[in-house]
Design an enzyme around this catalytic site. Structure first.
Site, PDB file in Angstrom:
ATOM      1  N   HIS A  90       2.955 -17.350  -8.582  1.00 13.63           N
ATOM      2  CA  HIS A  90       3.437 -15.964  -8.539  1.00 13.63           C
ATOM      3  C   HIS A  90       4.732 -15.739  -9.324  1.00 13.63           C
ATOM      4  CE1 HIS A  90       0.408 -15.339  -5.506  1.00 13.63           C
ATOM      5  NE2 HIS A  90       0.781 -14.096  -5.324  1.00 13.63           N
ATOM      6  N   ASP A 154      -1.694 -15.761   1.796  1.00 15.52           N
ATOM      7  CA  ASP A 154      -1.928 -14.779   0.746  1.00 15.52           C
ATOM      8  C   ASP A 154      -3.190 -14.035   1.138  1.00 15.52           C
ATOM      9  OD1 ASP A 154      -1.172 -14.383  -2.473  1.00 15.52           O
ATOM     10  OD2 ASP A 154      -3.187 -13.777  -1.880  1.00 15.52           O
TER      11      ASP A 154
HETATM   12  C1  MIC Z   1      -0.669  -9.848  -3.763  1.00 16.79           C
HETATM   13  O1  MIC Z   1      -1.718  -9.894  -4.379  1.00 16.79           O
HETATM   14  O2  MIC Z   1      -0.169  -8.773  -3.374  1.00 16.79           O
HETATM   15  C2  MIC Z   1       0.042 -11.120  -3.439  1.00 16.79           C
HETATM   16  C3  MIC Z   1       1.294 -11.138  -4.180  1.00 16.79           C
HETATM   17  O3  MIC Z   1      -0.724 -12.215  -3.861  1.00 16.79           O
HETATM   18  C4  MIC Z   1       0.276 -11.161  -1.943  1.00 16.79           C
HETATM   19  C5  MIC Z   1       1.116 -12.252  -1.477  1.00 16.79           C
HETATM   20  C6  MIC Z   1       2.571 -12.037  -1.655  1.00 16.79           C
HETATM   21  O4  MIC Z   1       3.073 -10.961  -1.403  1.00 16.79           O
HETATM   22  O5  MIC Z   1       3.238 -13.005  -1.973  1.00 16.79           O
HETATM   23  C7  MIC Z   1      -0.957 -11.156  -1.072  1.00 16.79           C
HETATM   24  O6  MIC Z   1      -1.946 -10.625  -1.480  1.00 16.79           O
HETATM   25  O7  MIC Z   1      -0.892 -11.606   0.074  1.00 16.79           O
HETATM   26 FE1  SF4 Z   2      -1.999 -13.452  -7.651  1.00 22.58          FE
HETATM   27 FE2  SF4 Z   2      -2.385 -11.837  -5.572  1.00 22.58          FE
HETATM   28 FE3  SF4 Z   2      -2.911 -11.051  -8.066  1.00 22.58          FE
HETATM   29 FE4  SF4 Z   2      -4.412 -12.834  -6.956  1.00 22.58          FE
HETATM   30  S1  SF4 Z   2      -4.161 -10.721  -6.279  1.00 22.58           S
HETATM   31  S2  SF4 Z   2      -3.642 -12.898  -9.035  1.00 22.58           S
HETATM   32  S3  SF4 Z   2      -2.959 -13.997  -5.736  1.00 22.58           S
HETATM   33  S4  SF4 Z   2      -0.930 -11.557  -7.213  1.00 22.58           S
END
Ligand code: MIC
Ligand code: SF4
Length: 749
Positions: A90, A154
């Site tokens: 991330h 996640d």
């Molecule tokens: C997202 O897609 O919003 C994320 C970033 O992957 C999040 C996790 C996060 O906030 O670190 C998720 O989907 O849980």
């Molecule tokens: Fe990364 Fe969340 Fe986007 Fe998937 S949805 S690519 S885990 S930020």
């Protein structure tokens, strides 16, 4: 581990059949074979019973692992109790291209990556280095297995449903419980069955199935439910296509989604170097899918059944600003004109954890090839974020990256990048209204480039590629033609591509670091003056009194997702430092009373100021506060920061019309009060200058509403009832000031 799970599977399925007295869905089989207590002794009530589970594994990504592991450090264990992994994906910003961006990220996030790598090493956690890929893709390639149960910090952990798992997104505190060897609690979900008939063809892909489902069920239609797909249409999909469908199931609020074990999964397991898992799964094949009676009469066994005929499906574009606004491509001309959406597509982006399989890339590349062959000039910018190093290496070897490069594409690092706002998009700061199309899963306002006026539409990678070539949101590749450089009208042929690489997957270095056998000597350092990492101090416990004299910090209007509560993008850098990240608390939420973002009235001074500053002033003055919200509050991410930040800043309760599941649990875990209006219309009774008194918190008990007295500015008073879903254990968390405090005191399980 997989052997152990499979060896008890048949007997546990049998026990479950006995207590429920009926044939079982796949979901029930997986849930009942993963009970903390072992063999099922009673049948659980869907949507009612709280049940303790024993998940097989845990996965964490870098932005949430920091908080999860800071909490785990406090639990006093030597090693994780179940196989666990950390994935660095991330924190890599997409700017110029993969090599440069990765090296920039390594130097910028050095402290955090070192922390994660050493803490993983110490506690027996597998560590996937920056550049190895996106958590869900790496999990699918290496760890997911049919019939297994996992949790991950996640929300898109659900991706592993593509390989027949029940994989669920959770907050870090939940992950910590499981890593510490404790049970994991979940309300037994309701079941939605989706029967797929027919077969995908032409321009349609798996993504269109979930785009369609999102349109039907909306962003909250899956709340509290597990979605199980079945039917001949399901079997005709590739394993990674199934992963795409499950992945974006997070966007309908579903607890998770899953598919029964079939040939596509077996092919995928063998192709990703796990023939022994395929053999083991084959040996108990009948248990790794729903019972035939269930699929023959789904209405009798699911709480809701939806049927989709893949032969009739159309490619969809969902958005802007919400993933459930589904428009079939043939209707886009009309809809765009009606809504005044800019039709010029500025950028097309493919990849992300949702859509970066070999098949996705191969099919998109078949369109990119036509750019050269048909003498076209792509009208929009185009980029690719591969999901893993294994996929990247393989698509490079097979020539797809060269094809994309010929079309003028940018290949970003194997990471989340633009999907999570880690995208240095040139010109985004001008805040111009513009349209982009991507194959990711979320399109909340400001998410990708920080520009609130960017309209992001979600589509399959194939359609995204076609629209980037056309530069036009209303281009329907099924019926429309493009004018090429010679002035001729040409049509794009429908995409084609192999499901799996015929030469197999490969990589020079997949990017994995195994933990030390004995990590006891490994030191984990957190500098006291760090701005990125901060050890956690315990939250204070409840004083046993009714909360009185509380103020309304903000009454949020409309959508309030975790992105609104704790923004990602540039704020990701503070995910390991609670006090610093608290400075973004609710800055994206719209204040009901003035329609503005990040501007609320400070009742101590009568002036308007930024939300975190006002809350810090209340905390300093010892004034309790609550946050009021609308429907599906906390939708989106699993990030527990959205619960910990208000908690850290002294907010006591969140009162909303309804919650998204993970966020509600996160609030409970952190010792907050998560409450819902008994009568949704009472939302309108909350006024800006109200003083709020709890009248019966002292008798907080399961299944018993609480009451709030609202004292309005004119002196008038009214009392409203508010509901909660706390069970006895969760009330203990509240009393102790958070679940972690109980673990610290050794009072759990
Ligand atoms: C997202 O897609 O919003 C994320 C970033 O992957 C999040 C996790 C996060 O906030 O670190 C998720 O989907 O849980
Ligand atoms: Fe990364 Fe969340 Fe986007 Fe998937 S949805 S690519 S885990 S930020």
């Amino acid at each position: 581990m997989i052997k152990a799970v499979y060896s008890r599977f048949p007997q546990r399925v049998e026990a479950a059949r006995k207590v429920t007295g009926k044939p079982l869905t796949l979901t029930e089989k997986i849930l009942y074979t993963h009970l903390w207590m072992g063999n099922a002794e009673t049948a659980f009530e869907r949507g009612k019973s709280y049940v303790d589970f024993a998940p097989d594994r845990v996965a964490m990504q870098d932005a949430t692992a920091q908080m999860a592991l800071l909490q785990f450090m406090q639990a006093g264990r030597k090693k994780v109790a179940v196989p666990s992994t950390v994935h660095c994906d991330h924190l890599i910003q997409a700017r110029v291209g993969s090599t440069q961006d990765l090296s920039d990220a390594l130097s910028k996030n050095n402290e955090v990556f070192n922390f994660l790598s050493s803490i993983s090493n110490k506690y027996g956690i597998g560590f996937w280095k920056p550049g190895a890929g996106i958590i869900h893709q790496v999990v699918l390639e290496n760890y997911a297995f049919p019939g297994g149960m996992m949790i991950g910090t996640d929300s898109h952990t659900v991706n592993a449903g593509g390989l027949g798992m029940v994989a669920i997104g959770v907050g870090g505190a939940d992950a910590m419980d499981v890593m510490a060897g404790m049970a994991w609690e979940l309300k037994f979900p309701k079941l939605i069955g989706i029967k797929l008939t027919g077969k995908l063809n032409g321009w349609c892909s798996a993504k269109d199935v979930i785009l369609k489902v999102a349109g039907i069920l909306t962003v909250k239609g899956g709340t509290g439910c597990i979605v199980e797909y079945f039917g001949e249409g399901a079997q005709s999909l590739s394993c990674t296509g199934k992963g795409t469908i499950c992945n974006m199931g997070a966007e309908i609020g579903a607890t998770t989604s899953t598919f029964g074990y079939d040939d596509s999964m077996e092919r995928y397991l063998r192709s990703t170097g796990r023939p022994e898992v395929a053999d083991l799964a084959n040996a108990i094949r009948e248990h790794l899918t729903g019972d035939a009676e269930v699929y023959a009469n789904p209405e009798q066994y699911f709480d809701q059944v939806i049927e989709i005929n893949l032969n009739e499906l159309e490619p969809h574009l969902n958005g802007p600003f919400t993933p459930d606004l589904a428009t079939p491509i043939s209707k886009m001309k009309e809809e765009a004109a009606k809504n005044n959406w800019p039709t010029k597509v500025e950028v097309g982006l493919i990849g992300s954890c949702t859509n970066s399989s070999y098949e996705d890339i191969a099919r998109s590349a078949s369109l990119a090839k036509q750019v050269i062959a048909k003498n076209l000039k792509p009208k929009a910018e185009f980029s690719i974020t591969p999901g893993s190093e294994v996929v990247r290496y393989t698509i490079q070897r097979d020539g797809f990256i060269d094809t994309f490069n010929e079309m003028g594409a940018t290949v970003y690092a194997n990471a989340c990048g633009p999907c999570i706002g880690m995208w240095a998009r040139v010109g985004a700061d001008k805040k111009e209204k513009n349209t982009i199309v991507h194959s990711f899963n979320r399109n909340f306002q400001s998410r990708n480039d920080g520009n609130p006026n960017t309209l992001a539409f979600v589509a399959s990678p194939e359609l995204t590629t076609a629209l980037a070539i056309a530069g036009d949101l209303t281009f329907n590749p099924i019926t429309d033609t493009l004018v090429n450089e010679n002035g001729e009208h040409v049509k794009l042929d429908p995409p084609t591509g192999d499901e799996l690489p015929t030469k197999g997957f490969d990589a020079e270095d997949p990017g994995y670091q195994a933990p030390a056998e004995d990590g006891s000597g490994v030191e984990v350092n957190v500098a006291t003056d760090s701005e990125r990492l901060q050890l956690l101090a315990p939250f204070s416990d409840w004083d046993g009194q009714n909360i009185t004299g509380a103020r309304v910090l903000i009454k949020a209007k409309g959508k309030c997702t975790t992105d609104h509560i704790s923004m990602a993008g540039q704020w990701l850098r503070f995910r390991g430092h609670l006090d610093n990240i608290a400075n973004n608390t609710l800055i994206g939420a719209t204040n009901f009373f003035n329609g503005a973002q990040n501007s609320v009235k400070n009742q101590l001074t009568g002036t308007y100021d930024e939300v975190p500053r006002v809350q810090r002033a209340y905390k300093a003055a010892g004034v309790p506060t609550l946050v009021v919200g609308d429907q599906n509050y906390g939708e989106g991410s699993s990030r527990e920061h959205a619960a910990m930040q208000p908690r850290h800043l002294g907010v006591r309760a969140i009162l909303v019309k309804s919650f998204a599941r993970i966020h509600e649990t996160n609030l409970k875990k952190q010792g907050m009060l998560a409450l819902t209006f008994n009568n949704e219309a009472d939302y309108d009774k909350i006024q800006e200058n109200d003083v709020v008194n709890f009248t019966d918190l002292v008798s907080f008990a399961p299944d018993k509403p609480l009451h709030l007295e609202l004292v309005h500015e004119d002196g008038s008073k009214e009392t409203i009832a508010v509901n909660h879903t706390y069970n006895a254990q969760q009330i203990e968390w509240f009393k102790a000031g958070g679940a972690l405090n109980l673990i610290r005191k050794g009072l759990v399980n």
